[in-house]
Write a protein that holds these residues in place. Structure first.
Motif, mmCIF file in Angstrom:
data_model
loop_
_atom_site.group_PDB
_atom_site.id
_atom_site.type_symbol
_atom_site.label_atom_id
_atom_site.label_comp_id
_atom_site.label_asym_id
_atom_site.label_seq_id
_atom_site.Cartn_x
_atom_site.Cartn_y
_atom_site.Cartn_z
ATOM 1 N N ILE A 1 -2.359 -17.415 -8.898
ATOM 2 C CA ILE A 1 -2.294 -16.805 -7.562
ATOM 3 C C ILE A 1 -1.928 -15.335 -7.712
ATOM 4 O O ILE A 1 -0.947 -14.999 -8.370
ATOM 5 N N ALA A 2 -2.724 -14.482 -7.074
ATOM 6 C CA ALA A 2 -2.412 -13.050 -7.046
ATOM 7 C C ALA A 2 -1.771 -12.745 -5.694
ATOM 8 O O ALA A 2 -2.272 -13.169 -4.649
ATOM 9 N N SER A 3 -0.678 -12.002 -5.726
ATOM 10 C CA SER A 3 0.054 -11.657 -4.507
ATOM 11 C C SER A 3 0.094 -10.142 -4.352
ATOM 12 O O SER A 3 0.621 -9.434 -5.211
ATOM 13 N N LEU A 4 -0.467 -9.648 -3.268
ATOM 14 C CA LEU A 4 -0.559 -8.211 -3.019
ATOM 15 C C LEU A 4 0.244 -7.890 -1.753
ATOM 16 O O LEU A 4 0.132 -8.595 -0.756
ATOM 17 N N ASN A 5 1.028 -6.836 -1.813
ATOM 18 C CA ASN A 5 1.964 -6.549 -0.727
ATOM 19 C C ASN A 5 1.731 -5.172 -0.133
ATOM 20 O O ASN A 5 1.249 -4.258 -0.800
ATOM 21 N N CYS A 6 2.150 -5.034 1.120
ATOM 22 C CA CYS A 6 1.925 -3.794 1.858
ATOM 23 C C CYS A 6 3.003 -3.663 2.934
ATOM 24 O O CYS A 6 3.337 -4.655 3.593
ATOM 25 N N THR A 7 3.567 -2.484 3.078
ATOM 26 C CA THR A 7 4.490 -2.215 4.186
ATOM 27 C C THR A 7 3.938 -1.062 5.013
ATOM 28 O O THR A 7 3.189 -0.223 4.502
ATOM 29 N N TYR A 8 4.319 -1.036 6.295
ATOM 30 C CA TYR A 8 3.832 0.014 7.176
ATOM 31 C C TYR A 8 4.985 0.537 8.025
ATOM 32 O O TYR A 8 5.983 -0.131 8.221
ATOM 33 N N SER A 9 4.832 1.749 8.512
ATOM 34 C CA SER A 9 5.956 2.409 9.177
ATOM 35 C C SER A 9 5.904 2.362 10.709
ATOM 36 O O SER A 9 6.954 2.463 11.357
ATOM 37 N N GLN B 1 -0.671 -3.110 15.676
ATOM 38 C CA GLN B 1 -1.054 -4.455 16.122
ATOM 39 C C GLN B 1 -2.176 -5.069 15.292
ATOM 40 O O GLN B 1 -2.431 -6.266 15.401
ATOM 41 N N SER B 2 -2.879 -4.253 14.520
ATOM 42 C CA SER B 2 -4.068 -4.732 13.799
ATOM 43 C C SER B 2 -3.964 -4.360 12.342
ATOM 44 O O SER B 2 -3.687 -3.203 12.022
ATOM 45 N N PHE B 3 -4.258 -5.361 11.485
ATOM 46 C CA PHE B 3 -4.019 -5.202 10.051
ATOM 47 C C PHE B 3 -5.211 -5.763 9.276
ATOM 48 O O PHE B 3 -5.757 -6.802 9.649
ATOM 49 N N GLU C 1 -5.750 -18.072 6.898
ATOM 50 C CA GLU C 1 -6.427 -18.469 5.670
ATOM 51 C C GLU C 1 -7.940 -18.375 5.840
ATOM 52 O O GLU C 1 -8.497 -18.713 6.886
ATOM 53 N N ASP C 2 -8.592 -17.925 4.769
ATOM 54 C CA ASP C 2 -10.062 -17.867 4.740
ATOM 55 C C ASP C 2 -10.492 -18.103 3.307
ATOM 56 O O ASP C 2 -10.448 -17.195 2.475
ATOM 57 N N GLY C 3 -10.869 -19.356 3.027
ATOM 58 C CA GLY C 3 -11.258 -19.697 1.660
ATOM 59 C C GLY C 3 -10.085 -19.562 0.715
ATOM 60 O O GLY C 3 -9.012 -20.103 0.950
ATOM 61 N N ARG C 4 -10.275 -18.784 -0.344
ATOM 62 C CA ARG C 4 -9.197 -18.602 -1.325
ATOM 63 C C ARG C 4 -8.202 -17.514 -0.908
ATOM 64 O O ARG C 4 -7.215 -17.279 -1.591
ATOM 65 N N PHE C 5 -8.468 -16.844 0.206
ATOM 66 C CA PHE C 5 -7.619 -15.744 0.660
ATOM 67 C C PHE C 5 -6.694 -16.184 1.800
ATOM 68 O O PHE C 5 -7.117 -16.902 2.703
ATOM 69 N N THR C 6 -5.445 -15.743 1.732
ATOM 70 C CA THR C 6 -4.494 -15.937 2.818
ATOM 71 C C THR C 6 -3.819 -14.605 3.115
ATOM 72 O O THR C 6 -3.244 -14.001 2.209
ATOM 73 N N ALA C 7 -3.912 -14.179 4.359
ATOM 74 C CA ALA C 7 -3.185 -12.987 4.790
ATOM 75 C C ALA C 7 -1.921 -13.434 5.502
ATOM 76 O O ALA C 7 -1.926 -14.419 6.239
ATOM 77 N N GLN C 8 -0.828 -12.717 5.259
ATOM 78 C CA GLN C 8 0.446 -13.026 5.894
ATOM 79 C C GLN C 8 0.960 -11.770 6.585
ATOM 80 O O GLN C 8 0.900 -10.679 6.017
ATOM 81 N N LEU C 9 1.468 -11.946 7.802
ATOM 82 C CA LEU C 9 1.971 -10.816 8.576
ATOM 83 C C LEU C 9 3.363 -11.112 9.100
ATOM 84 O O LEU C 9 3.614 -12.188 9.659
ATOM 85 N N ASN C 10 4.258 -10.159 8.926
ATOM 86 C CA ASN C 10 5.612 -10.242 9.473
ATOM 87 C C ASN C 10 5.896 -8.901 10.143
ATOM 88 O O ASN C 10 6.249 -7.927 9.484
ATOM 89 N N ALA D 1 8.240 -8.064 12.238
ATOM 90 C CA ALA D 1 9.656 -7.680 12.274
ATOM 91 C C ALA D 1 10.039 -6.922 11.008
ATOM 92 O O ALA D 1 10.792 -5.952 11.043
ATOM 93 N N SER D 2 9.483 -7.359 9.884
ATOM 94 C CA SER D 2 9.759 -6.703 8.605
ATOM 95 C C SER D 2 8.732 -5.632 8.275
ATOM 96 O O SER D 2 8.858 -4.968 7.237
ATOM 97 N N GLN D 3 7.708 -5.477 9.126
ATOM 98 C CA GLN D 3 6.639 -4.487 8.927
ATOM 99 C C GLN D 3 6.003 -4.685 7.557
ATOM 100 O O GLN D 3 5.903 -3.734 6.756
ATOM 101 N N TYR D 4 5.561 -5.901 7.345
ATOM 102 C CA TYR D 4 5.104 -6.333 6.021
ATOM 103 C C TYR D 4 3.839 -7.164 6.167
ATOM 104 O O TYR D 4 3.748 -8.048 7.012
ATOM 105 N N VAL D 5 2.862 -6.839 5.328
ATOM 106 C CA VAL D 5 1.595 -7.592 5.284
ATOM 107 C C VAL D 5 1.339 -7.947 3.826
ATOM 108 O O VAL D 5 1.587 -7.111 2.944
ATOM 109 N N SER D 6 0.852 -9.157 3.591
ATOM 110 C CA SER D 6 0.530 -9.509 2.225
ATOM 111 C C SER D 6 -0.809 -10.242 2.172
ATOM 112 O O SER D 6 -1.319 -10.716 3.182
#
Lengths: 110, 113
Positions: free
Chosen positions: A18-26, A31-33, A57-66, A68-73
């Motif tokens: 599993i590859a995990s890629l992370n992103c934060t925003y300010s 509203q859209s990621f 989830e879409d196939g082998r990909f899962t996007a996660q959004l938080n 409150a923490s301004q975090y997307v993975s």
């Protein structure tokens, strides 16, 4: 502080992992990621969009959004060598501009 | 249906020259955005146009200008080219450009010598 931040990598994972890629925003009002994949010498290709907190989830990909923490993975299950590329996180700011992170280079080793 | 098309694919210019890059959006899309991507970095927002009106401008000097035509195609113009303008220039289209997915063309690789 950059509007969208990603670790530049490279991130190296073995094939099948599993590859995990992370992103934060300010911008708290965002509203859209989006996650784009960019192969070397090519243009960005949209792979995932997410608008609500939680997982999508879409196939082998899962996007996660938080928001409150301004975090997307982005999780890539059963990684394949063909997944080796740069992954770009993109966020709309309240000014209506789609802002990209610098990208994370992913390398999947056979 | 055709995707976003950009021309030319590659371009070589010298410092001080002017360049015009062209973009045709996906049929039905009314918004065009331009991005600059330097090697190793993410795309940087330059302009967005919707219905022929400029909707947004990024942090680029006045040497950069753009316009959108009645058929929704667009041109990006760069005057007085500098070595630092060497980059991949990407055009993206969407229906309205507001909180929507952007679809990218294959880009124009500009080299300034």
């Amino acid at each position: 502080q950059k509007e969208v931040e990603q670790n530049s990598g490279p991130l190296s994972v073995p094939e099948g992992a599993i590859a995990s890629l992370n992103c934060t925003y300010s911008d708290r009002g965002s509203q859209s990621f989006f996650w784009y994949r960019q192969y070397s010498g090519k243009s960005p290709e949209l792979i995932m969009s997410i608008y609500s907190n939680g997982d999508k989830e879409d196939g082998r990909f899962t996007a996660q959004l938080n928001k409150a923490s301004q975090y997307v993975s982005l999780l890539i299950r059963d990684s394949q060598p063909s997944d080796s590329a740069t992954y770009l996180c993109a966020v709309y700011n309240q000014g209506g501009k789609l802002i990209f992170g610098q990208g994370t280079e992913l390398s999947v080793k056979p | 249906d055709a995707g976003v098309t950009q021309s030319p694919t590659h371009l070589i210019k010298t410092r001080g020259q002017h360049v015009t890059l062209r973009c045709s959006p996906i049929s039905g899309h009314k918004s065009v955005s331009w991005y600059q991507q330097v090697l190793g970095q993410g795309p940087q927002f330059i302009f967005q146009y919707y219905e022929k009106e400029e909707r947004g401008r990024g942090n680029f000097p006045d040497r950069f200008s753009a316009r959108q035509f009645p058929n929704y195609s667009s041109e990006l113009n760069v005057n007085a080219l500098l070595l630092g303008d060497s980059a991949l220039y990407l055009c993206a289209s969407s229906s309205t450009g507001t909180d929507e997915k952007l679809f990218f063309g294959s880009g124009t690789q500009l080299s300034v010598l």
